[in-house]
Enzyme design. Structure first.
Site, short mmCIF file in Angstrom:
data_model
loop_
_atom_site.label_atom_id
_atom_site.label_comp_id
_atom_site.label_asym_id
_atom_site.label_seq_id
_atom_site.Cartn_x
_atom_site.Cartn_y
_atom_site.Cartn_z
N HIS A 214 11.28 -9.16 1.40
CA HIS A 214 10.97 -7.74 1.21
C HIS A 214 12.21 -6.88 1.49
O HIS A 214 13.04 -7.25 2.33
CB HIS A 214 9.84 -7.34 2.16
CG HIS A 214 9.18 -6.06 1.82
ND1 HIS A 214 9.65 -4.84 2.25
CD2 HIS A 214 8.06 -5.80 1.08
CE1 HIS A 214 8.86 -3.89 1.79
NE2 HIS A 214 7.90 -4.44 1.08
N PHE B 265 6.91 2.07 -3.99
CA PHE B 265 8.27 2.28 -3.46
C PHE B 265 8.87 3.65 -3.80
O PHE B 265 9.96 3.98 -3.34
CB PHE B 265 9.23 1.17 -3.92
CG PHE B 265 8.86 -0.19 -3.43
CD1 PHE B 265 9.05 -0.55 -2.10
CD2 PHE B 265 8.28 -1.12 -4.28
CE1 PHE B 265 8.70 -1.80 -1.62
CE2 PHE B 265 7.91 -2.38 -3.82
CZ PHE B 265 8.12 -2.72 -2.49
N ASP C 169 0.85 -1.19 0.00
CA ASP C 169 0.00 0.00 0.00
C ASP C 169 0.89 1.24 0.00
O ASP C 169 2.09 1.15 0.23
CB ASP C 169 -1.03 -0.01 1.14
CG ASP C 169 -0.44 0.20 2.52
OD1 ASP C 169 0.76 -0.09 2.72
OD2 ASP C 169 -1.17 0.64 3.41
N TYR D 137 2.90 4.76 0.79
CA TYR D 137 3.52 5.35 1.98
C TYR D 137 2.48 6.21 2.70
O TYR D 137 1.67 6.89 2.07
CB TYR D 137 4.71 6.23 1.58
CG TYR D 137 5.88 5.48 0.99
CD1 TYR D 137 6.48 4.41 1.65
CD2 TYR D 137 6.43 5.87 -0.24
CE1 TYR D 137 7.57 3.75 1.11
CE2 TYR D 137 7.52 5.21 -0.78
CZ TYR D 137 8.09 4.15 -0.11
OH TYR D 137 9.17 3.50 -0.63
#
Length: 224
Positions: free
Chosen positions: A191, A81, A68, A70
């Site tokens: 991740h 990202f 989702d 920031y």
């Protein structure tokens, strides 16, 4: 909702029917209620579909899947990202850039985490949830967005050939079931979050793997 959303032609042709479905109406109703209650939602309305507008369906070569947006001020702008220029890099982005430099030697501008230049080359920077409330990560993860983004992933897998799907972390890896691995490359690792990057993200070489695959299919590589 579909009359208010501006998408490029390729995506619009494929997704127009989705915007008529009940779950999209539910998302719209939820968001309007949040806005009317003065909730701060990221990204801004005009950038919710930024990933689609910067990289039309026909241009997609690579998909980097995030979860989702920031949830801090001035960070989210509709690309997984990515942050705008002169915004401090969040921890995951720092690690992505570190791996990029170690993988292919690219020296990244530490004041510019805007990944739009990737998107414009065919890197589809998709979050599976497209909105979030300020300071509340995953706050919109149950409002229906994943029905929409799962459909997007399925369409990409079904209608295109020789894509690279980059799946970082368990949430992204769960989408592997939507992808036809016989005609696409799936790059999967932990991740890039500081909590997990040292358990398999660092050293995974996703950027060189991507370019090697594209070149092997006579597709222009990404200038990372």
């Amino acid at each position: 909702m579909k009359n208010e959303i501006k998408l490029p032609k390729g995506w619009l042709n494929l997704l127009e029917s989705e915007f008529s479905k009940g779950y999209m109406s539910d998302i719209k109703t939820f968001l309007y209620s949040e806005y009317s209650n003065n909730k701060i939602i990221y990204p801004s309305k005009s950038l919710i579909f930024n990933a689609f507008n910067l990289c039309d369906f026909d241009e997609v070569k690579v998909i980097i899947l995030g979860q989702d947006p920031y949830h801090g001020p001035d960070q989210a702008h509709g690309l997984s990202f990515s942050v705008r220029k002169n915004i401090p890099f969040p921890p995951s982005l720092k690690n992505i850039i570190k791996e990029l430099e170690n993988d292919i030697g690219v020296k990244f501008n530490q004041n510019d985490g805007n990944l739009s230049k990737w998107a414009k080359q065919g890197v589809f920077l998709l979050n599976t949830t497209l909105t979030v409330e300020k300071s509340k990560p995953l706050s919109h993860s149950k409002i229906g967005w994943e029905l929409f983004t799962d459909k997007v992933i399925e369409l990409l897998s079904e209608k295109k050939q020789n894509l690279v799907f980059i799946l970082w972390g368990k949430h992204a890896q769960a989408k592997n079931q939507l992808i036809d691995n016989s005609k696409h490359l799936v790059i999967s690792s932990t991740h890039p979050s500081p909590l997990s990057a040292h358990r398999g993200f660092f050293g995974s070489k996703p950027f060189s793997q991507t370019n090697n695959f594209l070149l092997s299919k006579n597709i222009k590589e990404i200038n990372w």
